[in-house]
Scaffold this motif. Structure first.
Motif, PDB file in Angstrom:
ATOM      1  N   THR A 143       0.826  -1.207   0.000  1.00 38.96           N
ATOM      2  CA  THR A 143       0.000   0.000   0.000  1.00 38.96           C
ATOM      3  C   THR A 143       0.862   1.259   0.000  1.00 38.96           C
ATOM      4  O   THR A 143       0.571   2.233  -0.716  1.00 38.96           O
ATOM      5  CB  THR A 143      -0.930   0.007   1.226  1.00 38.96           C
ATOM      6  OG1 THR A 143      -1.728  -1.180   1.214  1.00 38.96           O
ATOM      7  CG2 THR A 143      -1.847   1.217   1.205  1.00 38.96           C
ATOM      8  N   ALA A 155      -7.860  -0.664  -4.463  1.00 33.85           N
ATOM      9  CA  ALA A 155      -7.648  -1.302  -3.166  1.00 33.85           C
ATOM     10  C   ALA A 155      -7.594  -2.830  -3.266  1.00 33.85           C
ATOM     11  O   ALA A 155      -6.735  -3.454  -2.636  1.00 33.85           O
ATOM     12  CB  ALA A 155      -8.732  -0.858  -2.188  1.00 33.85           C
ATOM     13  N   GLY A 192      -4.293  -4.520  -2.114  1.00 32.47           N
ATOM     14  CA  GLY A 192      -4.471  -5.252  -0.866  1.00 32.47           C
ATOM     15  C   GLY A 192      -4.321  -6.748  -1.005  1.00 32.47           C
ATOM     16  O   GLY A 192      -3.994  -7.437  -0.035  1.00 32.47           O
ATOM     17  N   ALA A 204      -5.685  -1.582   2.716  1.00 29.19           N
ATOM     18  CA  ALA A 204      -5.341  -0.772   1.548  1.00 29.19           C
ATOM     19  C   ALA A 204      -6.379   0.315   1.305  1.00 29.19           C
ATOM     20  O   ALA A 204      -6.028   1.473   1.012  1.00 29.19           O
ATOM     21  CB  ALA A 204      -5.217  -1.666   0.309  1.00 29.19           C
ATOM     22  N   LEU A 214      -5.254   4.172   1.427  1.00 27.20           N
ATOM     23  CA  LEU A 214      -5.291   4.882   0.150  1.00 27.20           C
ATOM     24  C   LEU A 214      -6.370   5.963   0.131  1.00 27.20           C
ATOM     25  O   LEU A 214      -6.172   7.032  -0.443  1.00 27.20           O
ATOM     26  CB  LEU A 214      -5.537   3.890  -0.989  1.00 27.20           C
ATOM     27  CG  LEU A 214      -4.406   2.908  -1.297  1.00 27.20           C
ATOM     28  CD1 LEU A 214      -4.869   1.883  -2.316  1.00 27.20           C
ATOM     29  CD2 LEU A 214      -3.166   3.634  -1.798  1.00 27.20           C
TER      30      LEU A 214
END
Length: 255
Positions: free
Chosen positions: A50, A63, A67, A135, A139
């Motif tokens: 990430t 994500a 992730g 993530a 993010l």
């Protein structure tokens, strides 16, 4: 409709076998140490991926993709769990006690793998979701937009992949009967032989690891690529075939 006594007897025998195998698995400290360690390692790796995504050093910004990038490494923990579940009874000759109580080897083998699936499925789902949630949280708005269907498909694909990989590992462990040998063979294939074959042999996309990855990383615009559905079918076929071969040998081998 009356259920025949023989059917009821087999049903009770199967239920007792499953309960016994599930009890052994959940009481094994290595089960929880392996799953807990795998979750921690996955979170550490997901954090690293990430951070790399925020710095723009990765090729994708969604994500799920970021992730779940750690799953390629975290799967090693599920491999180890499957092998330990299969090989632990051969330490100290516990398998003799098990087969004395459950002389039907096919039933005992099936019950062990069903019990393993019961434990692994929620653990795999938690491991998969943990990286995506991390993530997405880190993010924030910087993540590339993604549909809920894509997220659900990726998470279900990873969960199924990890569960089936664990069952394959348990089957290999039952065949090898030695923890170290089985782990070395499986990890050697996943991290060395598998990637080499994918780079040089086109048919390698039908092998278990490649088919499994296709379950959660949609293929690029390639008409010959394995789709998530085909990947799932292939991996289930590999799992069923390997388990069938192992159980046939298991019924004929001496303890």
């Amino acid at each position: 409709m009356t259920v025949p006594p023989a059917t009821r007897t087999r049903g009770r025998e199967g239920a007792r076998a499953l309960a016994a195998e599930l009890s052994k698995l959940v009481s094994l400290p290595a089960t929880w140490l392996t799953l807990g360690g795998t979750l921690v390692v996955n979170l550490i790796l997901a954090t690293a991926f990430t951070i790399a995504g925020l710095r723009g050093s990765t090729g994708t910004g969604s994500a799920p993709d970021i992730g779940l990038a750690s799953i390629g490494y975290a799967q090693a923990g599920f491999v180890v769990l499957g092998v330990l579940a299969a090989c632990s009874e051969y330490t100290g000759g516990q398998i003799r006690t098990t087969l004395t109580a459950m002389p039907r080897r096919a039933l005992q083998f099936t019950a062990k793998h069903v019990a393993l699936a019961i434990v692994v499925l929620p653990a795999a789902a938690i491991t998969a979701a943990s990286g995506v949630v991390l993530a997405a949280g880190v993010l924030g708005d910087a993540a590339a937009p993604v549909t809920s269907g894509r997220v659900a498909g990726a998470l279900s694909g990873v969960t199924a992949y990890l569960a089936l990989t664990t069952l394959i590992s348990a089957a290999v462990g039952a065949l090898a009967r030695q923890t170290l040998a089985a782990v070395v063979v499986l990890l050697g294939y996943l991290f060395i032989a598998g990637p080499l074959l994918r780079d040089h042999v086109s048919a390698a996309k039908y092998l278990p690891d490649s088919a499994g990855v296709a379950m959660w990383f949609p293929p690029a615009d390639d008409a010959g690529a394995v789709t998530p559905v085909h990947g799932a079918l292939l991996l289930m076929a590999w799992t069923a075939a390997l388990m069938a071969v192992v159980v046939l040998g298991y019924r004929r081998r001496d303890v």
